[in-house]
Design a protein around this motif. Structure first.
Motif, PDB file in Angstrom:
ATOM      1  N   LEU A  20       0.828  -1.206   0.000  1.00  0.00           N
ATOM      2  CA  LEU A  20       0.000   0.000   0.000  1.00  0.00           C
ATOM      3  C   LEU A  20       0.862   1.255   0.000  1.00  0.00           C
ATOM      4  O   LEU A  20       0.544   2.230  -0.685  1.00  0.00           O
ATOM      5  N   ALA A  21       1.963   1.246   0.743  1.00  0.00           N
ATOM      6  CA  ALA A  21       2.873   2.397   0.750  1.00  0.00           C
ATOM      7  C   ALA A  21       3.435   2.626  -0.647  1.00  0.00           C
ATOM      8  O   ALA A  21       3.513   3.779  -1.110  1.00  0.00           O
ATOM      9  N   ALA A  22       3.804   1.560  -1.335  1.00  0.00           N
ATOM     10  CA  ALA A  22       4.327   1.697  -2.699  1.00  0.00           C
ATOM     11  C   ALA A  22       3.254   2.253  -3.634  1.00  0.00           C
ATOM     12  O   ALA A  22       3.548   3.098  -4.496  1.00  0.00           O
ATOM     13  N   LEU A  23       2.025   1.815  -3.476  1.00  0.00           N
ATOM     14  CA  LEU A  23       0.920   2.317  -4.296  1.00  0.00           C
ATOM     15  C   LEU A  23       0.703   3.807  -4.031  1.00  0.00           C
ATOM     16  O   LEU A  23       0.582   4.599  -4.972  1.00  0.00           O
ATOM     17  N   PHE A  24       0.641   4.189  -2.775  1.00  0.00           N
ATOM     18  CA  PHE A  24       0.440   5.597  -2.433  1.00  0.00           C
ATOM     19  C   PHE A  24       1.580   6.456  -2.975  1.00  0.00           C
ATOM     20  O   PHE A  24       1.350   7.529  -3.518  1.00  0.00           O
ATOM     21  N   GLU A  25       2.797   5.953  -2.819  1.00  0.00           N
ATOM     22  CA  GLU A  25       3.955   6.696  -3.305  1.00  0.00           C
ATOM     23  C   GLU A  25       3.900   6.852  -4.829  1.00  0.00           C
ATOM     24  O   GLU A  25       4.143   7.943  -5.355  1.00  0.00           O
ATOM     25  N   ALA A  26       3.563   5.784  -5.529  1.00  0.00           N
ATOM     26  CA  ALA A  26       3.494   5.828  -6.993  1.00  0.00           C
ATOM     27  C   ALA A  26       2.421   6.798  -7.485  1.00  0.00           C
ATOM     28  O   ALA A  26       2.584   7.447  -8.519  1.00  0.00           O
ATOM     29  N   ARG A  27       1.333   6.905  -6.749  1.00  0.00           N
ATOM     30  CA  ARG A  27       0.238   7.800  -7.132  1.00  0.00           C
ATOM     31  C   ARG A  27       0.424   9.230  -6.621  1.00  0.00           C
ATOM     32  O   ARG A  27      -0.370  10.106  -6.936  1.00  0.00           O
ATOM     33  N   GLY A  28       1.435   9.444  -5.804  1.00  0.00           N
ATOM     34  CA  GLY A  28       1.682  10.778  -5.269  1.00  0.00           C
ATOM     35  C   GLY A  28       0.716  11.180  -4.170  1.00  0.00           C
ATOM     36  O   GLY A  28       0.521  12.365  -3.903  1.00  0.00           O
ATOM     37  N   TRP A  29       0.122  10.196  -3.499  1.00  0.00           N
ATOM     38  CA  TRP A  29      -0.803  10.459  -2.406  1.00  0.00           C
ATOM     39  C   TRP A  29      -0.009  10.563  -1.101  1.00  0.00           C
ATOM     40  O   TRP A  29       0.839   9.712  -0.820  1.00  0.00           O
TER      41      TRP A  29
END
Length: 168
Positions: A20-29
């Motif tokens: 989830l951290a990687a997803l948030f980071e990739a999306r700029g959230w």
């Protein structure tokens, strides 16, 4: 290297909070992983910013995702809000809306049972987050109609679903 700094592909699996951290980071959230078991972040929806919180229960292999649309229900509106919650939950396939008794905060919850390895795929992470945001976006107007527009729960739900169906 932290897992959130890695680039995961659709075929990779990782610890739930790391994925989830990687997803948030990739999306700029914006997000903060407070531990290996918990992540908090923020996503801009169509109507408002939503607070997301993921809690990993390793012993049960369950990842719970909470999405808070920053809707607080006054004591005077709680009966109508509970009626609307019941009607809204009938429309939802995955997860459900709830209201915390302490403070009347509206919350969308969804739990995902992960396999024996306790890993989360990128596809699973995206689906959980996107479903939470989509459901909050879809029903946010209905809660506003009840809380601020003085519509009945039935009228509010009908209005919200018609409006959402009419968007392109």
């Amino acid at each position: 290297m932290r897992a959130s700094e890695q680039s995961f592909t659709a075929s990779d699996d990782a610890a739930p909070v790391d994925m989830l951290a990687a997803l948030f980071e990739a999306r700029g959230w914006p997000f903060s992983a407070t531990s290996k078991e918990e992540l908090s972040g923020e996503i801009q929806g169509s109507w408002a910013k939503f607070q997301l919180r993921a809690i990993w229960r390793r012993e049960d292999k369950v990842l719970q995702l909470l999405c808070l649309p920053d809707v607080r229900v006054s004591k005077e509106k709680r009966n109508a809000a509970y009626e609307l919650l019941a009607k809204v939950n009938e429309q939802i396939w995955m997860g459900h809306f709830d209201m915390w008794s302490n403070g009347g905060v509206l919350v969308y919850r969804n739990g995902a049972m992960l396999g024996d390895d306790g890993l989360l795929s990128l596809d699973q992470a995206q689906a959980l987050v996107e479903t939470a945001v989509e459901e909050c976006d879809r029903f946010y107007p209905a809660f506003q109609f009840v809380l601020w527009g003085d519509k009945s729960p039935t009228e509010a739900l009908e209005s919200a679903l018609i409006d959402a169906a009419g968007e392109a």
